[in-house]
Design an enzyme around this catalytic site. Sequence first.
Site, mmCIF file in Angstrom:
data_model
loop_
_atom_site.group_PDB
_atom_site.id
_atom_site.type_symbol
_atom_site.label_atom_id
_atom_site.label_comp_id
_atom_site.label_asym_id
_atom_site.label_seq_id
_atom_site.Cartn_x
_atom_site.Cartn_y
_atom_site.Cartn_z
ATOM 1 N N HIS A 260 0.813 -1.212 0.000
ATOM 2 C CA HIS A 260 0.000 0.000 0.000
ATOM 3 C C HIS A 260 0.848 1.264 0.000
ATOM 4 C CE1 HIS A 260 -3.478 -2.512 1.204
ATOM 5 N NE2 HIS A 260 -2.573 -3.155 1.916
ATOM 6 N N CYS A 261 2.131 1.143 0.320
ATOM 7 C CA CYS A 261 2.928 2.337 0.600
ATOM 8 C C CYS A 261 4.008 2.633 -0.434
ATOM 9 C CB CYS A 261 3.573 2.208 1.979
ATOM 10 S SG CYS A 261 2.402 2.076 3.335
ATOM 11 N N LEU A 262 4.980 1.734 -0.571
ATOM 12 C CA LEU A 262 6.176 2.065 -1.341
ATOM 13 C C LEU A 262 5.904 2.376 -2.816
ATOM 14 C CD1 LEU A 262 9.061 -0.111 0.074
ATOM 15 C CD2 LEU A 262 8.289 2.154 0.738
ATOM 16 N N ASP A 265 3.347 6.087 -2.079
ATOM 17 C CA ASP A 265 3.591 7.255 -1.232
ATOM 18 C C ASP A 265 4.653 8.212 -1.760
ATOM 19 O OD1 ASP A 265 1.720 6.020 0.275
ATOM 20 O OD2 ASP A 265 3.038 5.495 1.936
#
Length: 419
Positions: A260-262, A265
């Site tokens: 979900h992040c790298l 974001d």
Amino acid sequence: MSEKLVVVGQGYVGLPLAVRAVQAGFRVVGVDVDEWRVKRLNAGESYVEDVTDEALAAAHRTGRYLASADVADAAGFDVCVITVPTPLREGVPDLSHIGSAGRSIAPFLRPGATVVLESTTYPGTTEEYLRPILEEGSGLSAPGDFFLGYSPERIDPGNPRWRLENTPKVVSGVDEASLARVRAFYEAVVEQVVPVSAPQVAELCKLLENTFRHVNIALVNELSVFARQLGIDVWEAIDAASTKPFGYMRFTPGPGVGGHCLPIDPSYLSWKVKRTLGHNFRFVELANDVNDHMPAHVVGRLTLALNDRRRAVNGSRVLLLGLSYKKNAGDCRESPALDVARRLRRLGADVRAADPHVDLALVPEGVALAEPSRAELAAADAVVILTDHDSFDYGLVQRESAFVFDTRNRCRGPNVERL
């Protein structure tokens, strides 16, 4: 009577927070638009690996936890935490879930209540985007009538050491009074809070953390490509560098980045810099380019390795070990392993995959699930280690497989080729 907390979003961030808050004595309503999630939660079934069925059942037994798809159950809240997704749409931040959450809770916002955003986003979102939505929908103002802040989530799914309660929590508020309220709430549920001066600082903090990881993973991924061409063992070099007790942090290569992040974001940060300052964030753009190309690189390396063994990818039986984006976790959304699987399928490979953690519904079409048994390993023309779950028997993998392509440095031997 205990304070009422509403957590909007009952995913891998919101559900652990909700359960932990129940343990801390709050009355909690977990609001989620997904009725399937709500039914499962109220039946005592957790779909989040960091929350066991037993922990969820204990929350229900207190009588202070309710999952609901009806935002009207948020009425009368003292604190509301928004933990909804913030995806990218064609490279542009999509704040629609934050906007929807803000509009849904605004009619229930009372004087003296506190709202905290935890969703990862670009600096300025809390004050410039969420605050006007809350003020318009409630007729109240912040600061003044209600308290508003931002606290970035730091959940690491599947990490048994660093959990919600013992991971330091960065907190912020739009004014000193808001910071005090936000800080007091989190001090009740976590062991340590780290206050900062403004929501924009906290928003940038989260993006800095993930951009740091993204850029350094890209560095070692590109090094692995060049080291191979130079005839150097990149894993041995990384092991040697890791003995340095200062000025170095270990990162290892792999088939790409996921979750979900790298993959998302850092792009929020580069988008904000481009939109506000007119500059390109070159480090992020380079990291995106390197990491995005790693699944293709893995498939290319596997193709060459099979060719050396007089095998074409088309028609070869390939067993993939691990589909999730991180070790010992079950989420495979945005996983580079899925990209590898799809690429191999398009090239005509007979692709099978083993992953004890992954939801069957997320497995790509045409990929058969298999157990990494002695027979399955022996039948494969190639075994590819993509996610190194500890549950795999790597000794068995090495002994029984004709050829292993290892992107995670778990096997050794004459039949093993490492990324």
